[in-house]
Design a protein around this motif. Sequence first.
Motif, PDB file in Angstrom:
ATOM      1  N   GLY A  39      -1.143   2.148   3.129  1.00 20.29           N
ATOM      2  CA  GLY A  39      -0.147   3.210   3.259  1.00 20.29           C
ATOM      3  C   GLY A  39       0.517   3.246   4.620  1.00 20.29           C
ATOM      4  N   ASP A  40      -0.128   2.621   5.617  1.00 15.51           N
ATOM      5  CA  ASP A  40       0.457   2.575   6.958  1.00 15.51           C
ATOM      6  C   ASP A  40       1.429   1.408   7.111  1.00 15.51           C
ATOM      7  N   CYS A  41       1.475   0.516   6.116  1.00 14.80           N
ATOM      8  CA  CYS A  41       2.388  -0.626   6.161  1.00 14.80           C
ATOM      9  C   CYS A  41       3.799  -0.192   5.765  1.00 14.80           C
ATOM     10  N   SER A  42       4.801  -0.901   6.267  1.00 15.17           N
ATOM     11  CA  SER A  42       6.187  -0.630   5.876  1.00 15.17           C
ATOM     12  C   SER A  42       6.387  -1.030   4.414  1.00 15.17           C
ATOM     13  N   VAL A  43       7.503  -0.609   3.833  1.00 16.65           N
ATOM     14  CA  VAL A  43       7.796  -0.963   2.447  1.00 16.65           C
ATOM     15  C   VAL A  43       7.879  -2.483   2.295  1.00 16.65           C
ATOM     16  N   GLY A  44       8.481  -3.152   3.282  1.00 15.77           N
ATOM     17  CA  GLY A  44       8.577  -4.601   3.232  1.00 15.77           C
ATOM     18  C   GLY A  44       7.215  -5.268   3.255  1.00 15.77           C
ATOM     19  N   GLN A  45       6.310  -4.758   4.087  1.00 16.60           N
ATOM     20  CA  GLN A  45       4.954  -5.300   4.141  1.00 16.60           C
ATOM     21  C   GLN A  45       4.208  -5.037   2.834  1.00 16.60           C
ATOM     22  N   GLN A  46       4.422  -3.854   2.251  1.00 13.90           N
ATOM     23  CA  GLN A  46       3.802  -3.552   0.960  1.00 13.90           C
ATOM     24  C   GLN A  46       4.308  -4.494  -0.116  1.00 13.90           C
ATOM     25  N   GLN A  47       5.587  -4.862  -0.039  1.00 10.77           N
ATOM     26  CA  GLN A  47       6.145  -5.824  -0.985  1.00 10.77           C
ATOM     27  C   GLN A  47       5.444  -7.171  -0.850  1.00 10.77           C
ATOM     28  N   MET A  48       5.165  -7.590   0.387  1.00  9.86           N
ATOM     29  CA  MET A  48       4.473  -8.855   0.610  1.00  9.86           C
ATOM     30  C   MET A  48       3.031  -8.795   0.094  1.00  9.86           C
ATOM     31  N   ILE A  49       2.400  -7.627   0.155  1.00  8.64           N
ATOM     32  CA  ILE A  49       1.061  -7.455  -0.417  1.00  8.64           C
ATOM     33  C   ILE A  49       1.118  -7.712  -1.920  1.00  8.64           C
ATOM     34  N   GLU A  50       2.130  -7.136  -2.587  1.00  8.99           N
ATOM     35  CA  GLU A  50       2.273  -7.315  -4.033  1.00  8.99           C
ATOM     36  C   GLU A  50       2.497  -8.780  -4.395  1.00  8.99           C
ATOM     37  N   ILE A  51       3.336  -9.463  -3.607  1.00 11.30           N
ATOM     38  CA  ILE A  51       3.623 -10.873  -3.868  1.00 11.30           C
ATOM     39  C   ILE A  51       2.354 -11.709  -3.675  1.00 11.30           C
ATOM     40  N   ALA A  52       1.659 -11.468  -2.567  1.00 12.23           N
ATOM     41  CA  ALA A  52       0.426 -12.208  -2.291  1.00 12.23           C
ATOM     42  C   ALA A  52      -0.608 -11.969  -3.385  1.00 12.23           C
ATOM     43  N   LYS A  53      -0.710 -10.726  -3.849  1.00 12.28           N
ATOM     44  CA  LYS A  53      -1.682 -10.371  -4.896  1.00 12.28           C
ATOM     45  C   LYS A  53      -1.417 -11.163  -6.176  1.00 12.28           C
ATOM     46  N   ALA A  54      -0.133 -11.297  -6.538  1.00 14.89           N
ATOM     47  CA  ALA A  54       0.219 -12.043  -7.754  1.00 14.89           C
ATOM     48  C   ALA A  54      -0.044 -13.532  -7.593  1.00 14.89           C
ATOM     49  N   LEU A  55       0.247 -14.062  -6.403  1.00 16.56           N
ATOM     50  CA  LEU A  55       0.067 -15.492  -6.169  1.00 16.56           C
ATOM     51  C   LEU A  55      -1.403 -15.897  -6.152  1.00 16.56           C
ATOM     52  N   MET A  56      -2.297 -14.929  -5.940  1.00 16.24           N
ATOM     53  CA  MET A  56      -3.732 -15.223  -5.870  1.00 16.24           C
ATOM     54  C   MET A  56      -4.405 -15.249  -7.244  1.00 16.24           C
ATOM     55  N   THR A  57      -3.608 -15.059  -8.318  1.00 14.22           N
ATOM     56  CA  THR A  57      -4.199 -14.992  -9.665  1.00 14.22           C
ATOM     57  C   THR A  57      -4.218 -16.339 -10.374  1.00 14.22           C
ATOM     58  N   ASP A  58      -3.670 -17.391  -9.739  1.00 19.02           N
ATOM     59  CA  ASP A  58      -3.546 -18.699 -10.400  1.00 19.02           C
ATOM     60  C   ASP A  58      -2.757 -18.586 -11.703  1.00 19.02           C
ATOM     61  N   ALA A  59      -1.688 -17.800 -11.671  1.00 18.90           N
ATOM     62  CA  ALA A  59      -0.887 -17.554 -12.872  1.00 18.90           C
ATOM     63  C   ALA A  59      -0.075 -18.782 -13.256  1.00 18.90           C
TER      64      ALA A  59
ATOM     65  N   GLU B  14       8.781  -1.349  -8.567  1.00 23.21           N
ATOM     66  CA  GLU B  14       8.165  -0.182  -7.937  1.00 23.21           C
ATOM     67  C   GLU B  14       6.746  -0.571  -7.530  1.00 23.21           C
ATOM     68  N   LEU B  15       6.457  -0.503  -6.256  1.00 25.02           N
ATOM     69  CA  LEU B  15       5.216  -1.034  -5.710  1.00 25.02           C
ATOM     70  C   LEU B  15       3.998  -0.266  -6.229  1.00 25.02           C
ATOM     71  N   ASN B  16       2.980  -1.028  -6.632  1.00 24.13           N
ATOM     72  CA  ASN B  16       1.733  -0.430  -7.114  1.00 24.13           C
ATOM     73  C   ASN B  16       0.659  -0.571  -6.043  1.00 24.13           C
ATOM     74  N   ILE B  17       0.867   0.145  -4.961  1.00 22.71           N
ATOM     75  CA  ILE B  17      -0.034   0.065  -3.810  1.00 22.71           C
ATOM     76  C   ILE B  17      -0.954   1.284  -3.774  1.00 22.71           C
ATOM     77  N   TRP B  18      -2.237   1.028  -3.533  1.00 26.20           N
ATOM     78  CA  TRP B  18      -3.191   2.126  -3.294  1.00 26.20           C
ATOM     79  C   TRP B  18      -3.158   2.414  -1.792  1.00 26.20           C
ATOM     80  N   ARG B  19      -2.464   3.473  -1.435  1.00 25.87           N
ATOM     81  CA  ARG B  19      -2.118   3.736  -0.042  1.00 25.87           C
ATOM     82  C   ARG B  19      -3.339   4.021   0.831  1.00 25.87           C
ATOM     83  N   ASP B  20      -4.389   4.623   0.273  1.00 24.15           N
ATOM     84  CA  ASP B  20      -5.566   4.994   1.062  1.00 24.15           C
ATOM     85  C   ASP B  20      -6.593   3.864   1.149  1.00 24.15           C
ATOM     86  N   MET B  21      -6.301   2.749   0.493  1.00 26.02           N
ATOM     87  CA  MET B  21      -7.210   1.600   0.547  1.00 26.02           C
ATOM     88  C   MET B  21      -6.678   0.575   1.540  1.00 26.02           C
TER      89      MET B  21
END
Length: 493
Positions: A138-158, A85-92
């Motif tokens: 919030g203006d991005c499609s669900v698929g684009q929001q999914q890519m935001i989540e993936i990119a966010k995780a990959l940027m943590t050097d996990a 379940e995407l944790n996107i801040w839609r207004d940001m």
Amino acid sequence: MQIQMNGIYKSFGTNQVLSGVDFDLRAGEVHALMGENGAGKSTLMNILIGLHERDQGTIVIDGQETYFDNPKVAEQKGIAFIHQELNIWRDMTVLENLFIGKELTSKWGLLNTKQMKTLAKEQLRKLAVDLPLQGEAGDCSVGQQQMIEIAKALMTDAKVIVMDEPTAALTEREIQKLFEVIIALKKEGVSIVYISHRMEEIFAICDRITIMRDGKTVDTKEIPHTHFDEVVKKMVGRELTERYPARTPQPGELILEVKDASKKGQFQNVSFSVRAGEIVGFSGLMGSGRTEIMRTLFGLDTLDSGEIWIRGKKVNIRRPDDAVKHGIGFITEDRKDEGLVLDFSIRENMALPNLFSFSSKGFISTKKEAEFVDTLIKRLQVKTQSAETPARSLSGGNQQKVVIAKWIGIGPSVLILDEPTRGVDVGAKREIYQLMNELTDRGVAIIMVSSELPEVLGMSDRIVVVHEGKISGELSSQEATQENIMTLATGGQ
């Protein structure tokens, strides 16, 4: 990083979710975690990152017994979680979402927007995705929001990344790019816990698989030492004879016609039709306009030009209640924000569009409502202890069943299914497919939007392909192949 979880137990009230689960993760491996919806997969990972506290059991990380107070601490220690379940801040903005809680600042304490943009563009380049960094998420499609989540995780050097249904909203092209990124991460020693219901992905990208059922570990195997049928049987406790139930379509009267429909910036001159008893699949790449067409058809957005006809009569659909009056139901791809009222109970969600059917003179018959909801819970096999359970507490797949149930309840003439099996396990998928067959047998016209090409091929009587907001072609079930669909989806002939 190596992780061992031994004898993990967890209950929520009287509901025993995990019963002695064992799971281990090796350094630099992709480990699949599979099970039916409600099997406890996400709960187990939420215990790992400290979102939930275990009742019993031990967690050992790199030889040291370790427990995190919260997900933030887990992330700081090298464990990132891409949630289903995407944790996107839609207004940001997209950029703000990528760096939320990890903003870069100059030596004077000011935001270093330039550096953040550079890093964001580099990460998105690796994923081969183009996102408007200054646009609202919030203006991005669900698929684009999914890519935001993936990119966010990959940027943590996990050192460990938990991916819960990471490809659910992605198209084949984006999935292949994600796989390339996963392979690169493996070479760097990063471990991936890969939670997915898409069997093809498990066998394509994973090294080992752990199967869960009813809150317990059933088996752990090396991928080369197992096969599709064995995994399914261990997941559901029974054999599924066929993945897609056979269809014997007998299309009847013309129910829906869309003529030269256009909406500026989204789609142009779209025309198609659906008959009673027919499943028309819609395919196309992310951003092609598939979902936008369906939203407009349901009245969530308005047409700039074009016509909608129901049973030979031109109709005006400007709001969702107009669509419902004309017998159109819409199962949205975004169940969290659009499909459910998460704080409402299962009963309230299922009853919401159907109140008129058990109301008289302004009063609701609670007995009729309860019978109605109980029938739908049993029919769709929603896993819950009570109809009063909040929708928020259900697994993703059971939430999806509640969304489907509430629209089936209106007795639709046309049912639009946008990604109907997103995040749904293989057993529940088949139940949904069988339900679709039952509905078409009763004369319901179904439009199914799906990013899963096997699903489109397995369930559609006709396939409409959308490319850059236009219909690029239509294929019969006999003509349709993955190659033909992808050719049309990418602008070929």
